[in-house]
Design a protein around this motif. Structure first.
Motif, short mmCIF file in Angstrom:
data_model
loop_
_atom_site.label_atom_id
_atom_site.label_comp_id
_atom_site.label_asym_id
_atom_site.label_seq_id
_atom_site.Cartn_x
_atom_site.Cartn_y
_atom_site.Cartn_z
N ALA A 1 0.79 -1.43 0.01
CA ALA A 1 0.12 -0.05 -0.01
C ALA A 1 1.15 1.10 -0.19
O ALA A 1 1.83 1.04 0.32
CB ALA A 1 -0.51 0.07 1.49
N THR B 1 0.95 5.57 0.87
CA THR B 1 0.49 6.63 1.08
C THR B 1 1.34 7.79 1.27
O THR B 1 2.65 7.90 1.64
CB THR B 1 0.32 6.58 2.78
N TRP C 1 -4.54 15.96 1.53
CA TRP C 1 -4.97 14.91 2.04
C TRP C 1 -5.69 14.02 1.33
O TRP C 1 -5.23 13.68 0.26
CB TRP C 1 -6.27 16.21 2.35
N GLN C 2 -4.89 12.56 1.96
CA GLN C 2 -5.54 11.57 1.20
C GLN C 2 -7.05 10.74 2.29
O GLN C 2 -5.89 10.57 2.96
CB GLN C 2 -4.23 10.83 1.46
N SER C 3 -7.71 10.37 1.43
CA SER C 3 -8.54 9.31 2.98
C SER C 3 -8.59 8.53 3.26
O SER C 3 -8.67 7.72 4.20
CB SER C 3 -10.39 9.22 2.21
N GLU C 4 -7.32 7.02 2.42
CA GLU C 4 -6.63 6.37 2.84
C GLU C 4 -5.81 5.70 1.73
O GLU C 4 -5.88 6.04 0.59
CB GLU C 4 -7.98 5.23 2.95
N PRO C 5 -4.83 4.75 2.25
CA PRO C 5 -3.88 4.64 1.95
C PRO C 5 -4.42 3.91 0.69
O PRO C 5 -5.37 3.08 0.29
CB PRO C 5 -3.18 3.18 2.29
N LEU D 1 -4.08 0.98 -2.28
CA LEU D 1 -4.19 -0.26 -1.91
C LEU D 1 -3.10 -0.89 -2.39
O LEU D 1 -3.36 -0.42 -4.28
CB LEU D 1 -4.96 -0.97 -1.73
N SER E 1 -4.50 -1.05 -7.51
CA SER E 1 -6.18 0.31 -7.17
C SER E 1 -6.05 1.35 -7.02
O SER E 1 -4.74 1.88 -7.01
CB SER E 1 -5.35 -0.61 -5.73
N GLY F 1 -6.14 5.41 -5.89
CA GLY F 1 -6.90 6.30 -4.83
C GLY F 1 -6.65 7.85 -5.05
O GLY F 1 -6.13 8.11 -6.14
N ASP G 1 6.55 8.73 -0.37
CA ASP G 1 6.06 8.23 1.09
C ASP G 1 6.59 8.48 1.57
O ASP G 1 7.68 8.56 2.08
CB ASP G 1 5.93 6.73 0.60
#
Length: 181
Positions: free
Chosen positions: A103, A105, A125-129, A131, A141, A143, A166
């Motif tokens: 993942a 981020t 701002w990143q709502s989630e890693p 994947l 995946s 994002g 990252d």
């Protein structure tokens, strides 16, 4: 018995320290202003009006996917890019795909101008890693990461390069030819 000698530092050293402190002070004042504006501001379009981000010309946004260039060896795949300009700031929404096995981020970003000038972003701002891809499928995946930079109307003109990284700074995403509407 010990004797100590002290070397005098040049005046330019102290001038540089003072300039850096002034720059940091200005950045912190802008952040305080932004945080105060956000506190107590409603969500949605009401918040846009309440935060005074909406200039008389509105918030200009443009899809940049057809302009942006990717560096070879980018850690992630570029899916889409949108740039926006509001009163006092510019922002990029970057859609990324993760073909890797771990993942991803975003931990940091920098926006560099055509003359090497650096515009430092607000917290990302990143709502989630994002994947990792499913094993054996090769499918990414997807994002998104949003990068906002305080900038006046005269600033952030021209062509910029955005670099995302990252936490380990091992998997970077450099994107070139970024412009703002």
């Amino acid at each position: 018995m010990f004797t100590f000698t002290r070397q005098a530092l040049p005046v330019t050293h102290f001038q540089e320290v003072a300039w850096e402190a002034q720059d940091e002070n200005q950045r912190l004042r802008e952040e305080v202003r932004r945080l105060r504006a956000e506190r107590g501001v409603p969500d949605g379009l009401r918040g846009v009006f309440a935060s005074e981000l909406l200039a008389t010309t509105g918030i200009a946004c443009e899809r940049l996917m057809h302009k942006v260039t990717e560096a070879k060896g980018n850690a992630l795949r570029l899916g889409d890019v949108r740039g926006c300009r509001a009163r006092g700031s510019v922002a990029l929404e970057v859609k990324l795909g993760n073909p890797g096995t771990v993942a991803w981020t975003a931990a940091g970003a920098v926006l560099r101008g055509p003359k090497g000038e650096v515009l430092k972003p607000l917290p990302l701002w990143q709502s989630e890693p994002i994947l990792a891809s499913a094993p054996g499928t090769g499918n990414s995946s997807w994002g998104r990461v949003v990068v906002e930079v305080p900038a006046t109307g005269a600033e952030a003109r021209g062509t910029y390069t955005l670099t995302l990284w990252d936490a380990e700074q091992q998997r970077t995403v450099p994107l070139g030819n970024i412009t703002f509407p």
